[in-house]
Scaffold this motif. Structure first.
Motif, short mmCIF file in Angstrom:
data_model
loop_
_atom_site.label_atom_id
_atom_site.label_comp_id
_atom_site.label_asym_id
_atom_site.label_seq_id
_atom_site.Cartn_x
_atom_site.Cartn_y
_atom_site.Cartn_z
N CYS A 175 1.26 -13.09 -2.50
CA CYS A 175 2.39 -12.15 -2.55
C CYS A 175 2.07 -10.97 -3.48
O CYS A 175 2.43 -9.83 -3.19
N SER A 176 1.39 -11.24 -4.59
CA SER A 176 1.03 -10.17 -5.51
C SER A 176 0.02 -9.22 -4.87
O SER A 176 0.08 -8.01 -5.04
N LEU A 177 -0.92 -9.78 -4.10
CA LEU A 177 -1.88 -8.94 -3.38
C LEU A 177 -1.21 -8.14 -2.27
O LEU A 177 -1.57 -6.99 -2.01
N PHE A 178 -0.25 -8.76 -1.62
CA PHE A 178 0.52 -8.05 -0.57
C PHE A 178 1.26 -6.86 -1.18
O PHE A 178 1.23 -5.75 -0.64
N ALA A 179 1.92 -7.10 -2.31
CA ALA A 179 2.62 -6.01 -2.99
C ALA A 179 1.66 -4.92 -3.44
O ALA A 179 1.95 -3.72 -3.35
N TYR A 180 0.48 -5.34 -3.91
CA TYR A 180 -0.55 -4.38 -4.34
C TYR A 180 -0.99 -3.50 -3.18
O TYR A 180 -1.08 -2.27 -3.30
N SER A 181 -1.25 -4.13 -2.04
CA SER A 181 -1.73 -3.39 -0.87
C SER A 181 -0.67 -2.43 -0.34
O SER A 181 -0.96 -1.27 -0.02
N VAL A 182 0.57 -2.91 -0.24
CA VAL A 182 1.66 -2.07 0.25
C VAL A 182 1.91 -0.89 -0.70
O VAL A 182 2.02 0.26 -0.27
N LEU A 183 1.97 -1.19 -1.99
CA LEU A 183 2.26 -0.14 -2.96
C LEU A 183 1.13 0.88 -3.04
O LEU A 183 1.37 2.09 -3.15
N PHE A 184 -0.11 0.41 -2.96
CA PHE A 184 -1.26 1.31 -3.01
C PHE A 184 -1.21 2.30 -1.85
O PHE A 184 -1.37 3.51 -2.02
N GLY A 185 -0.97 1.78 -0.64
CA GLY A 185 -0.88 2.65 0.53
C GLY A 185 0.31 3.59 0.48
O GLY A 185 0.20 4.77 0.83
N LEU A 186 1.45 3.06 0.03
CA LEU A 186 2.66 3.88 -0.04
C LEU A 186 2.53 5.01 -1.06
O LEU A 186 2.90 6.16 -0.79
N LEU A 187 1.98 4.68 -2.22
CA LEU A 187 1.81 5.70 -3.25
C LEU A 187 0.83 6.79 -2.80
O LEU A 187 1.04 7.98 -3.09
N GLN A 188 -0.22 6.41 -2.09
CA GLN A 188 -1.15 7.41 -1.59
C GLN A 188 -0.46 8.37 -0.63
O GLN A 188 -0.68 9.58 -0.70
N LYS A 189 0.37 7.83 0.26
CA LYS A 189 1.10 8.68 1.21
C LYS A 189 2.05 9.62 0.48
O LYS A 189 2.12 10.82 0.78
N LEU A 190 2.80 9.09 -0.48
CA LEU A 190 3.79 9.89 -1.19
C LEU A 190 3.13 10.96 -2.06
O LEU A 190 3.52 12.13 -2.04
N LEU A 191 2.12 10.56 -2.82
CA LEU A 191 1.47 11.50 -3.73
C LEU A 191 0.64 12.54 -2.98
O LEU A 191 0.50 13.67 -3.45
N SER A 192 0.11 12.15 -1.83
CA SER A 192 -0.68 13.11 -1.04
C SER A 192 0.18 14.24 -0.51
O SER A 192 -0.33 15.33 -0.20
#
Length: 288
Positions: free
Chosen positions: A16-33
């Protein structure tokens, strides 16, 4: 002697922690980009730093200690062999890429994307690729995932941590390279410690970033690149043959083989693998 398998709830929270890491990493890249003028290096640095805090924080808070890695010191020859094997695997992916592209093209798709090191990296992007990314990724996938899976078998732990590491890149060809390197880094961490796997990861990424600079150097750079590839393949092949001959005739240890059905039957693991696989396919393949 029965292995002591990590409790189901412990592994569930790991996935679950890895799932949250993967989702958040992708989401933050989209938002910050989407922020005008924000450099790619800053986007990746911020996304990785924030998302990495989830599995690292979980690991620091979870009760019970995971097994420690070996403190054996790797010789210079061993380090050169391991990095050569990693580079040879990346070369094999590069050779395989055009073949796979022809297959995808037959159905109107392409998975070709700019690989790490194909373009000259900016200073901030180089810092992420060569230092921050390798350190945080090794802390997560070897320092957390591999260590937590070790009680279920070393081979399974190395394989599964490398699989998660490869899928997390959300890019087909980078993912193939990352999976191969993840096997090498996992072996290095298990036998020589986390510092060794971090060093190998930094070295591999730094070489990838340096290759475009060599290509821009004209004939001398091309010769240096060719020499690097040739030497890496020769060392990897000869070293591999030497290992096979050395182990020939020995009784294989079975204590490290196999795995725990409790690991692979965990629904949280399959949720993580399914998400990263779908993300990888959607992010990689585009219509021509």
């Amino acid at each position: 002697m029965n292995k002591k398998i990590p409790p189901l709830h412990s592994l569930t929270w790991l996935w679950c922690s890895l799932f949250a890491y993967s989702v958040l990493f992708g989401l933050l890249q989209k938002l910050l980009s989407s922020v005008p003028g924000l450099p790619e290096g800053i986007v990746l640095l911020l996304s990785c730093a924030v998302a990495s805090a989830i599995p690292l924080l979980w690991s620091s808070l979870v009760s019970g200690e995971a097994p420690h890695f070996s403190s054996q010191k790797a010789s210079l020859g061993t380090l050169v062999f391991l990095i050569s094997v990693a580079l040879s695997g990346n070369l094999a992916v590069m050779v395989l890429t055009p073949v796979l592209e022809r297959v995808w093209n037959l159905v109107g798709f392409t998975a070709q994307a700019t690989a790490v090191g194909e373009e000259i990296a900016t200073p901030l992007l180089a810092i992420y690729i060569c230092i921050v990314g390798p350190v945080l990724e090794e802390l997560i996938y070897r320092g957390v995932v591999l260590r937590r899976l070790l009680p279920g078998g070393a081979r399974q732990a190395i394989l599964l941590s490398a699989l998660c590491f490869g899928l997390m890149h959300h890019d087909l060809y980078q993912g193939l390279s990352a999976f191969w390197c993840g096997l090498i880094f996992g072996y290095a961490a298990l036998h020589y410690g986390l510092g060794t796997s971090i060093g190998l990861h930094i070295a591999g990424n730094s070489i990838a970033v340096a290759l475009p600079l060599l290509r821009q150097a004209g004939t001398p750079g091309a010769l240096a690149t060719l020499a690097l590839v040739f030497v890496s393949v020769v060392i990897a092949v000869t070293g591999g043959i030497r290992l096979l001959l050395k182990r020939r005739g020995r009784k294989r240890e079975r204590s490290q083989a196999g795995g725990s059905s409790g690991v692979w039957s965990n629904p949280a693991l399959w949720m993580l693998l399914a998400f990263d696989t779908v993300y990888l396919v959607v992010a990689s393949f585009t219509h021509r």
